[in-house]
Design a protein around this motif. Structure first.
Motif, mmCIF file in Angstrom:
data_model
loop_
_atom_site.group_PDB
_atom_site.id
_atom_site.type_symbol
_atom_site.label_atom_id
_atom_site.label_comp_id
_atom_site.label_asym_id
_atom_site.label_seq_id
_atom_site.Cartn_x
_atom_site.Cartn_y
_atom_site.Cartn_z
ATOM 1 N N GLY A 212 -1.240 7.620 -2.999
ATOM 2 C CA GLY A 212 -2.334 8.564 -3.069
ATOM 3 C C GLY A 212 -3.644 8.020 -3.586
ATOM 4 N N SER A 213 -3.720 6.738 -3.894
ATOM 5 C CA SER A 213 -4.963 6.192 -4.449
ATOM 6 C C SER A 213 -6.008 5.977 -3.364
ATOM 7 N N HIS A 214 -7.271 6.123 -3.761
ATOM 8 C CA HIS A 214 -8.397 5.989 -2.836
ATOM 9 C C HIS A 214 -9.267 4.831 -3.312
ATOM 10 N N LYS B 45 -0.910 4.920 -9.145
ATOM 11 C CA LYS B 45 -0.890 6.024 -8.185
ATOM 12 C C LYS B 45 -2.004 7.024 -8.483
ATOM 13 N N TRP B 46 -2.506 7.628 -7.428
ATOM 14 C CA TRP B 46 -3.518 8.675 -7.485
ATOM 15 C C TRP B 46 -4.748 8.258 -8.299
ATOM 16 N N CYS B 47 -5.150 7.012 -8.089
ATOM 17 C CA CYS B 47 -6.375 6.490 -8.698
ATOM 18 C C CYS B 47 -7.553 6.659 -7.748
ATOM 19 N N THR B 48 -8.750 6.569 -8.303
ATOM 20 C CA THR B 48 -9.978 6.531 -7.515
ATOM 21 C C THR B 48 -10.751 5.285 -7.904
ATOM 22 N N ILE B 49 -11.004 4.430 -6.918
ATOM 23 C CA ILE B 49 -11.802 3.226 -7.126
ATOM 24 C C ILE B 49 -13.147 3.465 -6.441
ATOM 25 N N ILE C 97 0.867 -1.183 0.000
ATOM 26 C CA ILE C 97 0.000 0.000 0.000
ATOM 27 C C ILE C 97 0.903 1.231 0.000
ATOM 28 N N GLY C 98 0.807 2.048 -1.041
ATOM 29 C CA GLY C 98 1.681 3.200 -1.174
ATOM 30 C C GLY C 98 1.351 4.321 -0.210
ATOM 31 N N ASP C 99 2.298 5.224 -0.033
ATOM 32 C CA ASP C 99 2.121 6.385 0.841
ATOM 33 C C ASP C 99 0.861 7.162 0.453
ATOM 34 N N PHE C 100 0.182 7.688 1.467
ATOM 35 C CA PHE C 100 -0.967 8.602 1.310
ATOM 36 C C PHE C 100 -2.191 7.947 0.674
ATOM 37 N N ALA C 101 -2.211 6.630 0.581
ATOM 38 C CA ALA C 101 -3.405 5.948 0.070
ATOM 39 C C ALA C 101 -4.494 5.926 1.135
ATOM 40 N N HIS C 102 -5.720 5.636 0.717
ATOM 41 C CA HIS C 102 -6.857 5.488 1.632
ATOM 42 C C HIS C 102 -7.612 4.232 1.237
ATOM 43 N N ILE C 103 -7.621 3.258 2.155
ATOM 44 C CA ILE C 103 -8.386 2.035 1.983
ATOM 45 C C ILE C 103 -9.643 2.193 2.830
ATOM 46 N N SER C 104 -10.779 2.392 2.187
ATOM 47 C CA SER C 104 -12.010 2.809 2.872
ATOM 48 C C SER C 104 -12.634 1.664 3.684
ATOM 49 N N PRO C 105 -13.669 1.985 4.485
ATOM 50 C CA PRO C 105 -14.341 0.949 5.276
ATOM 51 C C PRO C 105 -14.837 -0.218 4.412
ATOM 52 N N LYS C 106 -14.649 -1.417 4.960
ATOM 53 C CA LYS C 106 -15.166 -2.673 4.381
ATOM 54 C C LYS C 106 -14.553 -3.035 3.030
ATOM 55 N N VAL C 107 -13.459 -2.403 2.653
ATOM 56 C CA VAL C 107 -12.744 -2.817 1.444
ATOM 57 C C VAL C 107 -12.113 -4.186 1.679
#
Length: 212
Positions: A163-165, A180-184, A142-152
């Motif tokens: 930076g990906s979310h 990098k810097w993607c939005t899922i 998991i790269g720096d500044f990423a966000h793995i949201s609830p229940k992923v």
């Protein structure tokens, strides 16, 4: 009785709702919150009290040195910007209920919330958010500044770039690489690699745009 030397202290940068979750985690781990900063102290969460101005207005006068800081800002790009200009030591927040393999690596500034699972041989970078109930399986990066949201649910050998979310409830199958810097999008099922700066939604996930 705790002595002054035994009390762990931390400062929190950010005073929105996200910061209150982090503060709860820190208190559960025996930390005292000594300061709260925000770049817009007049617009903070209603429950935030005694908030001082952040570093943006006058970076030279900001108290960079002192108790370590945890950046409590949910937007990945803003969290990176703050980390870049602060000249501070950073703390990590891990909820006591999180299950983390002994050889998993969690780098500085990262927050791991309640009910998360991080399996063996996984590396989580700096200033990452592993949000409530997320599952990060073995051999993930998991790269720096990423966000793995609830229940992923990230299956084994998944990579998530800087930076990906990854949105709420998304599923990523094994050996997929997200750039990098993607939005899922929320609920997306990711079945194949995702290039940098892409936005992916749906089941199966499809690229709807690439931000240049």
């Amino acid at each position: 009785m705790k002595t002054e030397q035994s009390i762990k202290k931390v400062r929190v940068y950010g005073a929105g709702g996200h910061s209150h979750v982090i503060k709860d985690v820190m208190r559960m781990n025996g930390y005292e919150i000594t300061d709260t900063f925000d770049d817009k102290p007049e617009q903070v969460h209603y429950a935030s009290k005694h908030v001082s101005g952040g570093a943006r207005k006058n970076i030279e006068k900001f108290p960079h040195h002192g108790d370590p800081v945890i950046i409590a800002v949910g937007i990945n790009a803003e969290r990176k910007e703050i980390a870049d200009f602060l000249q501070s030591d950073f703390e990590t927040a891990i909820h006591p209920s999180a299950i983390i393999a002994e050889n998993a690596v969690i780098e500085e500034g990262t927050v791991v919330f309640a009910g998360c699972i991080i399996q063996t041989n996984t590396r989580v970078g700096k200033h990452v958010i592993i949000n409530t109930g997320a599952s990060v399986d073995h051999d993930n990066i998991i790269g720096d500044f990423a966000h793995i949201s609830p229940k992923v649910a990230l299956c084994g050998h998944v990579e998530v770039g800087e930076g990906s979310h990854v949105g709420v409830g998304a599923v990523v199958i094994p050996k997929v690489k997200i750039g990098k810097w993607c939005t899922i999008g929320a609920g997306t099922i990711v079945l194949k690699d995702v290039p940098d700066y892409a936005t992916v939604v749906g089941n199966p996930g499809k690229i709807i745009k690439i931000n240049n």
